[in-house]
Design an enzyme around this catalytic site. Structure first.
Site, PDB file in Angstrom:
ATOM      1  CE  LYS A  76     -26.118  93.858   5.100  1.00  0.00           C
ATOM      2  NZ  LYS A  76     -25.095  92.841   4.814  1.00  0.00           N
ATOM      3  CB  VAL A  77     -32.078  97.279   3.037  1.00  0.00           C
ATOM      4  CG1 VAL A  77     -33.199  96.356   2.609  1.00  0.00           C
ATOM      5  CG2 VAL A  77     -32.303  97.787   4.465  1.00  0.00           C
ATOM      6  CB  SER A  78     -28.314 100.531   1.534  1.00  0.00           C
ATOM      7  OG  SER A  78     -27.658 101.719   1.883  1.00  0.00           O
ATOM      8  CB  THR A 130     -24.510 103.349   3.214  1.00  0.00           C
ATOM      9  OG1 THR A 130     -25.663 102.851   3.880  1.00  0.00           O
ATOM     10  CG2 THR A 130     -23.641 104.089   4.208  1.00  0.00           C
ATOM     11  CB  ALA A 131     -21.637 103.402  -1.356  1.00  0.00           C
ATOM     12  CG  HIS A 174     -19.613  94.883  -0.845  1.00  0.00           C
ATOM     13  ND1 HIS A 174     -19.802  95.255   0.464  1.00  0.00           N
ATOM     14  CD2 HIS A 174     -20.861  94.830  -1.396  1.00  0.00           C
ATOM     15  CE1 HIS A 174     -21.094  95.405   0.697  1.00  0.00           C
ATOM     16  NE2 HIS A 174     -21.752  95.169  -0.400  1.00  0.00           N
TER      17      HIS A 174
END
Length: 303
Positions: A76-78, A130-131, A174
């Site tokens: 699980k990655v950005s 992404t942020a 989050h």
């Protein structure tokens, strides 16, 4: 490394119906409630025919680095790291996190507007997230002259650092969406709102990727397994509760439920046209700003 036991499998790695699953696949995802909720059924061997998993928990800034080093079969990655890893990994069309109304926030000690961040110091959890891409695209639109120094720090240090005056602003993700008020902080901007209002697309946050070397059949099996695990979690939410709370880092159960409700949605089951458009739109705009390498025309295609 944390490895989950897989009840219902034989010692040789086969399941009771005789389908060989072979050596467990190495997977790394975060201990956040959305990931443990999504992967609970799969990680605990409750999906017939799904490959066994050897699970490692790591926050996403660590999994991004793992992907760049090719260290795991599945991660699980950005979405922001995809341009650096898609030669070795394929994007799975399910299991990740996209949505609406769930974007990162820019927080400050006092109310203000975007222009006040000109030349200011901002703490971020990663520069390959992404942020961060959403933040830089927002700042390019609304912060005259741009922000000042960017300081990378663990996400759980950002709100205390803003509160204590170590930095002028913080980029948070989050569960911080639900808890920043307890630090006496103010929301300067919701980057998801800016993204959605300017593009009409959902916000691409976290992706599931798998090594292309596993082969087309295995990649398709992984996608089917991820989708089945999501649906199993929806069908019986109580089944995942212990797994979610065990790894939720002392999070309040109500916040964990909010977290799951926000980040596990129809895009988790299937990216669909809007999901793929959001991912390509983000990475295309980021490439135009020089933030990421450009994507090839078929880079996001699934086998």
């Amino acid at each position: 490394m944390t490895t989950d036991e897989h009840p219902g499998t034989d010692p040789d790695g086969t399941d009771p119906d005789g389908k060989g699953t072979g050596k467990p696949l190495s997977i790394a995802y975060s201990p956040c409630p959305n990931d443990t909720f999504v992967f609970d059924a799969w990680a605990h061997g409750r999906l017939a025919g799904a490959p066994d998993l050897d699970v490692t928990f790591a926050d996403i800034h660590l999994t991004n680095g793992m992907a760049q080093r090719g260290e795991f079969d599945v991660l699980k990655v950005s979405y922001a790291v995809l341009p650096w890893v898609l030669d070795e990994y394929a994007l799975l069309p399910c299991g990740g996190a996209l949505g609406r109304g769930c974007g990162p926030l820019v927080l400050t000690r006092a109310p203000g507007d975007a222009a006040e961040l000109t030349g200011r110091t901002v703490a971020v959890p990663s520069e390959k997230s992404t942020a961060y891409l959403l933040f830089r695209l927002w700042a390019a639109d609304l912060v005259p002259g741009g922000v000042g120094e960017i300081v990378v720090m663990p996400f759980d240090r950002i709100m205390p650092a803003v509160r204590d005056g170590e930095v002028d602003a913080g980029l948070v993700i989050h569960e911080a969406r639900f808890t920043y008020q307890t630090y006496g902080l103010h929301r300067l901007a919701d980057l998801g709102e800016h993204w959605e209002s300017t593009t009409g697309l959902p916000i691409p946050l976290g992706a599931i990727i798998a090594k292309r070397s596993l082969g087309t059949d295995t990649l398709k099996l992984l996608a089917d397994s991820a989708r089945a695990s999501v649906r199993a979690a929806w069908d019986d939410p109580e089944a995942s509760r212990d797994y979610v709370m065990e790894h939720a880092q002392e999070m309040d159960p109500a916040v964990a439920n909010q977290h799951i409700g926000l980040y596990v949605n129809e895009f988790t089951a299937d990216l669909g046209e809007d999901g793929y458009a959001a991912v390509r739109g983000l990475l295309t705009r980021a490439a135009a700003e020089g933030l990421v390498p450009p994507l090839g025309p078929d880079a996001l295609a699934f086998p």
